[in-house]
Structures are given as structure tokens and as C-alpha cells.
Design a protein around this motif. Structure first.
Motif, mmCIF file in Angstrom:
data_model
loop_
_atom_site.group_PDB
_atom_site.id
_atom_site.type_symbol
_atom_site.label_atom_id
_atom_site.label_comp_id
_atom_site.label_asym_id
_atom_site.label_seq_id
_atom_site.Cartn_x
_atom_site.Cartn_y
_atom_site.Cartn_z
ATOM 1 N N ALA A 106 0.837 -1.202 0.000
ATOM 2 C CA ALA A 106 0.000 0.000 0.000
ATOM 3 C C ALA A 106 0.871 1.250 0.000
ATOM 4 O O ALA A 106 0.567 2.243 -0.688
ATOM 5 N N VAL A 107 1.967 1.212 0.753
ATOM 6 C CA VAL A 107 2.904 2.342 0.776
ATOM 7 C C VAL A 107 3.492 2.555 -0.613
ATOM 8 O O VAL A 107 3.570 3.688 -1.108
ATOM 9 N N ASP A 108 3.903 1.472 -1.262
ATOM 10 C CA ASP A 108 4.473 1.587 -2.607
ATOM 11 C C ASP A 108 3.465 2.166 -3.595
ATOM 12 O O ASP A 108 3.820 2.986 -4.453
ATOM 13 N N ILE A 109 2.210 1.740 -3.478
ATOM 14 C CA ILE A 109 1.173 2.243 -4.382
ATOM 15 C C ILE A 109 1.029 3.754 -4.252
ATOM 16 O O ILE A 109 0.965 4.485 -5.246
ATOM 17 N N LEU A 110 0.989 4.245 -3.004
ATOM 18 C CA LEU A 110 0.819 5.685 -2.819
ATOM 19 C C LEU A 110 2.087 6.466 -3.140
ATOM 20 O O LEU A 110 2.013 7.613 -3.583
ATOM 21 N N LYS A 111 3.233 5.846 -2.937
ATOM 22 C CA LYS A 111 4.483 6.520 -3.334
ATOM 23 C C LYS A 111 4.488 6.788 -4.831
ATOM 24 O O LYS A 111 4.859 7.864 -5.288
ATOM 25 N N ARG A 125 -1.865 7.386 6.549
ATOM 26 C CA ARG A 125 -2.950 6.706 7.258
ATOM 27 C C ARG A 125 -3.681 5.727 6.339
ATOM 28 O O ARG A 125 -4.202 4.703 6.792
ATOM 29 N N MET A 126 -3.716 6.042 5.054
ATOM 30 C CA MET A 126 -4.447 5.203 4.109
ATOM 31 C C MET A 126 -3.678 3.944 3.717
ATOM 32 O O MET A 126 -4.190 3.112 2.970
ATOM 33 N N THR A 127 -2.456 3.796 4.225
ATOM 34 C CA THR A 127 -1.671 2.592 3.941
ATOM 35 C C THR A 127 -1.687 1.619 5.120
ATOM 36 O O THR A 127 -1.031 0.574 5.065
ATOM 37 N N ARG A 128 -2.444 1.934 6.163
ATOM 38 C CA ARG A 128 -2.526 1.045 7.329
ATOM 39 C C ARG A 128 -3.577 -0.039 7.065
ATOM 40 O O ARG A 128 -4.730 0.266 6.790
ATOM 41 N N ILE A 129 -3.159 -1.280 7.172
ATOM 42 C CA ILE A 129 -4.033 -2.419 6.901
ATOM 43 C C ILE A 129 -3.962 -3.367 8.089
ATOM 44 O O ILE A 129 -2.863 -3.691 8.559
ATOM 45 N N LYS A 139 -8.418 1.311 -8.761
ATOM 46 C CA LYS A 139 -7.910 1.824 -10.027
ATOM 47 C C LYS A 139 -8.230 3.296 -10.249
ATOM 48 O O LYS A 139 -7.731 3.902 -11.193
ATOM 49 N N VAL A 140 -9.067 3.850 -9.387
ATOM 50 C CA VAL A 140 -9.508 5.237 -9.581
ATOM 51 C C VAL A 140 -8.543 6.231 -8.942
ATOM 52 O O VAL A 140 -8.047 7.152 -9.597
ATOM 53 N N SER A 141 -8.285 6.046 -7.645
ATOM 54 C CA SER A 141 -7.463 7.031 -6.940
ATOM 55 C C SER A 141 -6.253 6.434 -6.234
ATOM 56 O O SER A 141 -5.528 7.161 -5.551
ATOM 57 N N GLY A 142 -6.049 5.138 -6.395
ATOM 58 C CA GLY A 142 -4.837 4.532 -5.856
ATOM 59 C C GLY A 142 -4.984 3.930 -4.474
ATOM 60 O O GLY A 142 -4.677 2.758 -4.268
ATOM 61 N N ALA A 143 -5.404 4.712 -3.485
ATOM 62 C CA ALA A 143 -5.458 4.237 -2.102
ATOM 63 C C ALA A 143 -6.346 2.999 -1.994
ATOM 64 O O ALA A 143 -7.523 3.042 -2.350
ATOM 65 N N PRO A 144 -5.794 1.887 -1.523
ATOM 66 C CA PRO A 144 -6.555 0.640 -1.529
ATOM 67 C C PRO A 144 -7.518 0.498 -0.362
ATOM 68 O O PRO A 144 -7.379 1.149 0.675
ATOM 69 N N GLY A 145 -8.490 -0.386 -0.554
ATOM 70 C CA GLY A 145 -9.275 -0.898 0.553
ATOM 71 C C GLY A 145 -8.620 -2.178 1.008
ATOM 72 O O GLY A 145 -7.472 -2.463 0.657
ATOM 73 N N PHE A 146 -9.341 -2.992 1.773
ATOM 74 C CA PHE A 146 -8.730 -4.250 2.200
ATOM 75 C C PHE A 146 -9.793 -5.269 2.581
ATOM 76 O O PHE A 146 -10.954 -4.933 2.802
#
Length: 253
Positions: A106-111, A125-129, A139-146
Motif C-alpha cells: 500500500a505504501v508503494d502504491i501511494l508513493k 494513514r491510508m496505507t494502514r491495513i 484503479k480510480v485514486s490509488g489508495a486501496p481498501g482491504f
């Protein structure tokens, strides 16, 4: 949690938990409930319950634990953004009794999304899983769900939620799809209430609902018949039509 249809086919059930003060205050009009309900119905998952809760930790934790134990799947929307009141990940981690670390992927995706330059504390905060969780890609804004266990955590923004649901759908166990047919009654709901109830008693394995509406001809009713078996649907619809014919004769006298 898992049930069976009259012919022994699995019935897969789900709940939707909508999280956010903005929904309950009316400031944001929810667009996710109807979309999710229709989407799940179309793939063979029965949405059995929807709850809306405020951004209150103990209430979210309690709802997550209640719903994930009652249904095959729990979907949540909202509360996974970068601000202080986005507490869904914290609450789901607490419900499962696990830690909430930064997820390397998740960190890599947002980086990559922000070129590393603007990956501040809020966005991190959005990379905490929750520990043991897997990513639901966005695929829209990057920040994943889980996903953790049978719980899927999605964004509240409709276009992002819809993209996440597309990612999730292929991983779901599904049951036999519900079939439906609508019949225009050409009568008021009060005219058909009793006879329709008798039809429903004769078809306990079929769901029959009546929905009043008003058109240019005045008050009317739509009857919706739902069943998993084509022959049962056809038989129930035929019984409804026969009942309506009798009601029309009575109304004309």
C-alpha cells in the motif's frame, strides 16, 4: 451463516455497513446502498441487512463483529481516507483483535501515485491495513481498501467504491441468482391486500411484494415476485395474475 435453497443450492448472504457522520447528518446523500444491493443481487449474493453508523469507535466495532458473524460477507463503505475521523481501519483491526501496521505494498502504491513527494502523515494513514488483511485495489485514486476474514472495507466515494466492488466480485462465493418479475395490478394496494396475502401463503418459497405508485391514471400498485427457480416464479406470477383478474371483476361490479 450459509443457507440452502429448497433444491439444496447454497444461499450466500451479506450485510452492508455504511460508516460516517456525514451520512447521518444528511450532508452527504448515500449512493452506495442501492448500487451494492443491485450489484450483489445480480451476482447471486443476498444483501440481507444494511446499517448506518456514526464515526464512533465502539459502535463501529460492535456493528462489524455482529454483522460478520451473522452473514457470509460484510461490506463496509466510508472512513478510510486521510483525516482524523477516518477510523474504519482502526475499528476493523480492533474488531479482529489485530495490529494495524503500514502495509508495504500500500505504501508503494501511494508513493507511485504521489511520486513520493506528498506522501505525508495524513496520506500514510491510508496505507494502514489490519494484520492478516489483503489489499483491495483501487484503479480510480490509488489508495486501496482491504479484506480481512469475511469483511471487505471499501471507500465511501461512489466511483471508488464501485471500482473496488469490481475487484472484489470475482473472489466471492455466489449462490443461485434470484429471478424476478413485476406485474402491474391496475388496482390500489388496499384492494388487493387480502387476496395477495393468500397467494403469498400458497407460495412460501417465493417472495411477493406490493409497491404502491401513482401515475397519470391515479393510484396503482406494482407487484414484484421473486424466486430462485424459474418454474416457481412462473407459477406464482400466474397465480398473481389470476388473483388480479378476480379483483378487477369485483371492482367493476
Amino acid at each position: 451463516m450459509q443457507q440452502e435453497s429448497p433444491k439444496g443450492q447454497a444461499i450466500i448472504t451479506a450485510a452492508l455497513l455504511v460508516i460516517g457522520d456525514e451520512i447521518l447528518s444528511g450532508r452527504t446523500k448515500d449512493k452506495n446502498i442501492g448500487y451494492t444491493a443491485e450489484y450483489l443481487t445480480n451476482i447471486g449474493v443476498d444483501l440481507r441487512e444494511v446499517r448506518v453508523v456514526a464515526d464512533i469507535e465502539e459502535e463501529i466495532v460492535a456493528a462489524v463483529n455482529a454483522l460478520r458473524s451473522k452473514y457470509n460477507y460484510l461490506f463496509t463503505t466510508g472512513g478510510i481516507g486521510p483525516t482524523h475521523d477516518d477510523i474504519t481501519a482502526d475499528c476493523v483491526a480492533k474488531a479482529f483483535g489485530v495490529a494495524l501496521p503500514y502495509h508495504p505494498e500500500a505504501v508503494d502504491i501511494l508513493k507511485k501515485r504521489f511520486n513520493g513527494a506528498d506522501l505525508n502523515e495524513a496520506r500514510m494513514r491510508m496505507t494502514r491495513i489490519p494484520e492478516g488483511g489483503t489489499l483491495v485495489y483501487n484503479k480510480v485514486s490509488g489508495a486501496p481498501g482491504f479484506r480481512i476474514g469475511n469483511v471487505f472495507v471499501m471507500a465511501g466515494i461512489p466511483v471508488v467504491m464501485q471500482a473496488m466492488l469490481d475487484e472484489i466480485a470475482p473472489t466471492l462465493q455466489t449462490g443461485k441468482k434470484m429471478l424476478s418479475e413485476s406485474v402491474r395490478a391496475d388496482a390500489r394496494e388496499g384492494d388487493i391486500g387480502g387476496p395477495l396475502g393468500e397467494v403469498a401463503k400458497a407460495f412460501p418459497d417465493v417472495t411477493i411484494g406490493s409497491y404502491p405508485f401513482i401515475d397519470d391514471k391515479g393510484p396503482n400498485t406494482s407487484i414484484v415476485v421473486r424466486a430462485r427457480e424459474e418454474e416457481r416464479l412462473s407459477a406464482a406470477v400466474a397465480a398473481v395474475r389470476e388473483m388480479l383478474a378476480g379483483v378487477q371483476v369485483s371492482l367493476q361490479k
